[in-house]
Write an enzyme that holds these catalytic residues in place. Sequence first.
Site, PDB file in Angstrom:
ATOM      1  N   LYS A  88       0.837  -1.197   0.000  1.00 15.68           N
ATOM      2  CA  LYS A  88       0.000   0.000   0.000  1.00 15.68           C
ATOM      3  C   LYS A  88       0.875   1.251   0.000  1.00 15.68           C
ATOM      4  O   LYS A  88       2.052   1.200   0.365  1.00 15.68           O
ATOM      5  CB  LYS A  88      -0.939   0.012   1.209  1.00 15.68           C
ATOM      6  N   MET A 120      -2.491   5.619  12.966  1.00 17.52           N
ATOM      7  CA  MET A 120      -2.389   5.908  11.540  1.00 17.52           C
ATOM      8  C   MET A 120      -2.884   4.709  10.729  1.00 17.52           C
ATOM      9  O   MET A 120      -4.075   4.578  10.484  1.00 17.52           O
ATOM     10  CB  MET A 120      -0.956   6.312  11.202  1.00 17.52           C
ATOM     11  N   CYS A 121      -1.977   3.844  10.307  1.00 19.28           N
ATOM     12  CA  CYS A 121      -2.342   2.764   9.392  1.00 19.28           C
ATOM     13  C   CYS A 121      -3.255   1.716  10.021  1.00 19.28           C
ATOM     14  O   CYS A 121      -4.173   1.223   9.363  1.00 19.28           O
ATOM     15  CB  CYS A 121      -1.086   2.125   8.825  1.00 19.28           C
ATOM     16  N   VAL A 122      -3.031   1.371  11.294  1.00 22.26           N
ATOM     17  CA  VAL A 122      -3.899   0.390  11.949  1.00 22.26           C
ATOM     18  C   VAL A 122      -5.309   0.952  12.067  1.00 22.26           C
ATOM     19  O   VAL A 122      -6.291   0.305  11.690  1.00 22.26           O
ATOM     20  CB  VAL A 122      -3.336  -0.010  13.333  1.00 22.26           C
ATOM     21  N   THR A 125      -7.112   1.387   8.569  1.00 20.56           N
ATOM     22  CA  THR A 125      -7.528   0.102   8.004  1.00 20.56           C
ATOM     23  C   THR A 125      -8.717  -0.462   8.776  1.00 20.56           C
ATOM     24  O   THR A 125      -9.680  -0.959   8.185  1.00 20.56           O
ATOM     25  CB  THR A 125      -6.336  -0.880   7.999  1.00 20.56           C
TER      26      THR A 125
END
Length: 194
Positions: A88, A120-122, A125
């Site tokens: 990603k 952020m990413c966790v 998602t």
Amino acid sequence: MSNRVPPVQALIVVDIQADAVRGDRAVPEADRLVERTAGLIARAREGGALVVHVQNDGQPGAGDEPGTPGWELHHPVESSATETVIRKTRDDGFHGTPLGGLLTDSGVRALAICGVMSEMCVQATARTALELGYRVVMPHDAHATHDIPAAPGISGPVPAAMVSRVAEWALGSELEVVAHAADVAFAAPSSRTG
């Protein structure tokens, strides 16, 4: 006494890359995070669940720039029909990737998310997974981030553990937060296409 929740059919491992868990730029308590995520991966494999390693392609010069040592996934990936890597370029592991289609095609309705960075990413998602109607489980001891530095006139430093807890809280009451990764159970998905 166990606090196990009903089984999930997939494990999404977000950005457990060398830059985040080794060396000077590693998250606090990286060894704990690596141990917990390794345990989740092993149990997901044993249970026949789908395992998706999400790998961030950082910008040129970033610690996770593609092809650099920091970009490499920390955990080995097994070559199987139920384990894959998705790359990603944004925080959200669903954005511009085949993740949604993979989950749908595999018949996944419930998933667990672990990894970095919590806020952020966790979180991004997990938020999309919730919006798409998935049951989402987040083991508290299997995601992490860095301390937020002080901001003059706003706040002092914010400890990483607090940032991670706020990231969970901000996802709302539909998110199932469990204290320990050991309380997450796995089962094989029932494929919708097979």
